[in-house]
Design a protein around this motif. Structure first.
Motif, PDB file in Angstrom:
ATOM      1  N   ASN A  30       0.851  -1.181   0.000  1.00 52.42           N
ATOM      2  CA  ASN A  30       0.000   0.000   0.000  1.00 52.42           C
ATOM      3  C   ASN A  30       0.891   1.237   0.000  1.00 52.42           C
ATOM      4  O   ASN A  30       1.448   1.622   1.017  1.00 52.42           O
TER       5      ASN A  30
ATOM      6  N   SER B  93      -4.768   4.494   3.166  1.00 52.77           N
ATOM      7  CA  SER B  93      -5.915   5.345   3.429  1.00 52.77           C
ATOM      8  C   SER B  93      -6.261   5.416   4.902  1.00 52.77           C
ATOM      9  O   SER B  93      -7.097   6.211   5.313  1.00 52.77           O
TER      10      SER B  93
ATOM     11  N   ASP C  92     -10.560 -10.153  -1.439  1.00 53.46           N
ATOM     12  CA  ASP C  92     -10.675  -8.918  -2.205  1.00 53.46           C
ATOM     13  C   ASP C  92      -9.369  -8.139  -2.085  1.00 53.46           C
ATOM     14  O   ASP C  92      -8.700  -8.152  -1.063  1.00 53.46           O
ATOM     15  N   SER C  93      -9.010  -7.425  -3.127  1.00 53.52           N
ATOM     16  CA  SER C  93      -7.707  -6.746  -3.181  1.00 53.52           C
ATOM     17  C   SER C  93      -7.529  -5.700  -2.087  1.00 53.52           C
ATOM     18  O   SER C  93      -6.409  -5.286  -1.797  1.00 53.52           O
ATOM     19  N   SER C  94      -8.614  -5.264  -1.448  1.00 55.10           N
ATOM     20  CA  SER C  94      -8.494  -4.234  -0.418  1.00 55.10           C
ATOM     21  C   SER C  94      -7.716  -4.715   0.791  1.00 55.10           C
ATOM     22  O   SER C  94      -7.208  -3.899   1.575  1.00 55.10           O
ATOM     23  N   PHE C  95      -7.589  -6.034   0.974  1.00 54.39           N
ATOM     24  CA  PHE C  95      -6.830  -6.563   2.104  1.00 54.39           C
ATOM     25  C   PHE C  95      -5.383  -6.899   1.726  1.00 54.39           C
ATOM     26  O   PHE C  95      -4.594  -7.271   2.580  1.00 54.39           O
ATOM     27  N   ASP C  96      -5.043  -6.781   0.446  1.00 52.24           N
ATOM     28  CA  ASP C  96      -3.674  -7.071   0.018  1.00 52.24           C
ATOM     29  C   ASP C  96      -2.628  -6.218   0.723  1.00 52.24           C
ATOM     30  O   ASP C  96      -1.552  -6.715   1.078  1.00 52.24           O
TER      31      ASP C  96
ATOM     32  N   GLN D 226     -13.474  -1.870   7.470  1.00 52.07           N
ATOM     33  CA  GLN D 226     -13.700  -3.117   6.745  1.00 52.07           C
ATOM     34  C   GLN D 226     -13.856  -4.302   7.702  1.00 52.07           C
ATOM     35  O   GLN D 226     -13.571  -5.426   7.342  1.00 52.07           O
TER      36      GLN D 226
ATOM     37  N   GLU E 256      -7.583  -1.412   8.100  1.00 51.70           N
ATOM     38  CA  GLU E 256      -8.806  -0.769   7.626  1.00 51.70           C
ATOM     39  C   GLU E 256      -9.937  -1.088   8.600  1.00 51.70           C
ATOM     40  O   GLU E 256     -10.638  -2.101   8.480  1.00 51.70           O
TER      41      GLU E 256
END
Length: 511
Positions: free
Chosen positions: A148, A152, A194-198, A173, A170
């Motif tokens: 990242n 964010s 999902d890519s948001s946890f990558d 999430q 996050e």
């Protein structure tokens, strides 16, 4: 004059033409480079997309299998370390000639004793052929996971062994399991995929490398991350913990008891004491939550691509330093060999939590922390400087024999427990195992000599392969001669085996 003008004009035209050619050439090179760069960028994007597609498909396939009914497995009781009776007190060498000897290690004035050959070993255990610490080959993720670059969320501190690690979690999430059923776990797995946890996975891997974490330390760190996200002891934290480790390349399984509590199991080829497990082929799957105490469990037993079993090979983790109280350790025969030492209490906490295994070389080759070496090694190096190898070995041997108070593990801890070198300088007592581990470490690192452990039915000692002729009690391992050096036979010198073990065949542990 006109000729000169025409010549000048021709020269200017030639220069201009050459400049134009050079500009065209530079532009052609730049265009070529730009095209190559764009082609490389396109290749990178394509390769990364292929990696992502492959990983997404692997996780989707994994989730599909996860939806099927999990199998019931019989769980083995946690195996305790083998009870190894120890002498209640160490043996003293009554032939010590002088209670106040000259600190300089001169010739031995005692009557020469005819060296004897120890009977052939019962068994030779080949654990490792290297003089260096066992190399830890860390598992690799299924594909390079993108970090990242512009997090964010605000960095949050995760604490482990007195050290803090920053992660961008996050919080918005926070997922939720409807229940502990197969379908609910599979649903959460898809959400985690999902890519948001990558970025969280990438940060875990970065912290592993930055702080030189071994497999066990990484397991504990990722557990703290998952519990920071979902709460300590929650089923959601167990699923996320498994996800982080699986994506990092580790061989993981998940189980459920009859009360719908989820548990994480980690696969290892090594025998680990005091943890429940189930065994499948050559792999044991250990339940890392010791609150589980049942005889069976529903387990999702399916392999993730390229998974690698956990290793207990040790690296020195870079933990924040909190120094222990100073302790002075001195040799009785060589009183100038006196060191005031400290170690890192956070490292002691890590060792205290480290799983105990049957692999002796993990203890003997763990070396010491930098802070301990900085306070100990200058004194020892000065003491052995200019000495023969035999004289130096005698100095180190007496330092270990007489610098520490003896006590068995059963009395000090209530159970069998080998100590890492740093622990020997921390706890008030140590026994024959701990002294042999410490002495073998000193001999390897300060003298560069090969050492083996001698595992007797009620005792552990060492033997050293010298690079010069040394007289004394010995044994043969292959074509090499190893001279007995017993760190618990107090005041005995190199080559002197305790009388009760002269006729006993030991198991030789080759480190």
């Amino acid at each position: 004059m006109k000729r000169l003008t025409l010549t000048g004009i021709a020269l200017l035209l030639a220069i201009a033409l050459q400049a134009q050619v050079e500009d065209d050439w530079k532009k052609a090179i730049q265009d070529s480079q730009n095209a190559a760069f764009k082609e490389f960028e396109q290749f990178q994007r394509q390769a990364h997309q292929e990696y992502e597609d492959f990983r997404r498909k692997a996780n989707e396939d994994y989730a599909k299998f996860m939806e099927n009914a999990w199998k019931m497995f019989e769980i083995q009781a946690a195996e305790e370390p083998p009870a190894k009776p120890k002498p209640p007190v160490p043996v003293f060498d009554d032939t010590e000639p002088d209670p106040n000897p000259n600190p300089e290690p001169g010739p031995d004035t005692r009557p020469e004793v005819t060296p004897i050959r120890i009977p052939d070993p019962i068994q030779i255990l080949e654990l490792s052929g290297s003089h260096s610490s066992p190399k830890l080959e860390r598992p690799k993720p299924l594909e390079p996971i993108k970090p990242n670059t512009a997090p964010s969320s605000t960095a949050q501190n995760v604490f482990l062994y007195g050290s803090s690690f920053a992660f961008h979690l996050e919080r918005e999430q926070t997922l939720h399991l409807d229940d502990a059923s197969e379908k609910s776990v599979a649903k959460m797995w898809r959400q985690l995929s999902d890519s948001s946890f990558d970025p969280i996975v990438a940060e875990c891997l970065q912290q592993r490398d930055k702080y030189n974490l071994c497999d066990w330390a990484y397991v504990k760190l990722t557990q703290q991350v998952a519990e920071k996200q979902f709460g300590e002891g929650t089923n959601e934290a167990v699923v996320m913990h498994m996800y982080l480790l699986t994506q990092s390349g580790y061989q993981m399984r998940i189980g459920r008891d009859k009360e719908d509590r989820l548990f994480l199991l980690i696969g290892s080829k090594e025998q680990i004491y005091r943890y429940q497990c189930f065994k499948k082929e050559e792999i044991r799957y250990y339940i890392i939550d010791r609150s589980f105490n049942k005889k069976e469990m529903f387990v999702y037993d399916h392999a993730f691509p390229q998974e690698t079993s956990l290793s207990l090979a040790l690296t020195q983790p870079k933990l924040q330093e909190t120094l222990t109280e100073k302790r002075t350790v001195a040799s009785s025969r060589y009183p100038e060999v006196e060191a005031t030492v400290q170690t890192n209490s956070n490292l002691i906490a890590f060792y205290n939590d480290y799983p105990q295994s049957s692999m002796w070389n993990y203890y003997t080759k763990a070396s010491m922390s930098d802070v301990l070496k900085e306070s100990l090694y200058p004194t020892l190096r000065q003491a052995i400087e200019g000495k023969t190898t035999l004289q130096a070995a005698n100095i180190l041997l007496n330092f270990v024999q007489t610098g520490f108070k003896y006590q068995t593990d059963d009395v000090q801890f209530g159970y069998e427990r080998p100590l890492f070198p740093d622990e020997t300088f921390y706890y008030p007592f140590c026994d024959c195992e701990d002294r042999s581990i410490l002495f073998s470490c000193l001999v390897r690192e300060l003298l560069g000599l090969d050492v083996v452990l001698l595992n007797y039915p009620e005792h552990l000692a060492t033997a050293v392969c010298f690079d010069e002729e040394v007289k004394g009690d010995y044994l043969l391992v292959g074509d090499k001669t190893y001279i007995i050096c017993d760190p618990t036979y107090i005041n005995a010198r190199v080559g002197e085996c305790a009388p009760k073990y002269k006729s006993v065949s030991p198991t030789v542990v080759v480190l």
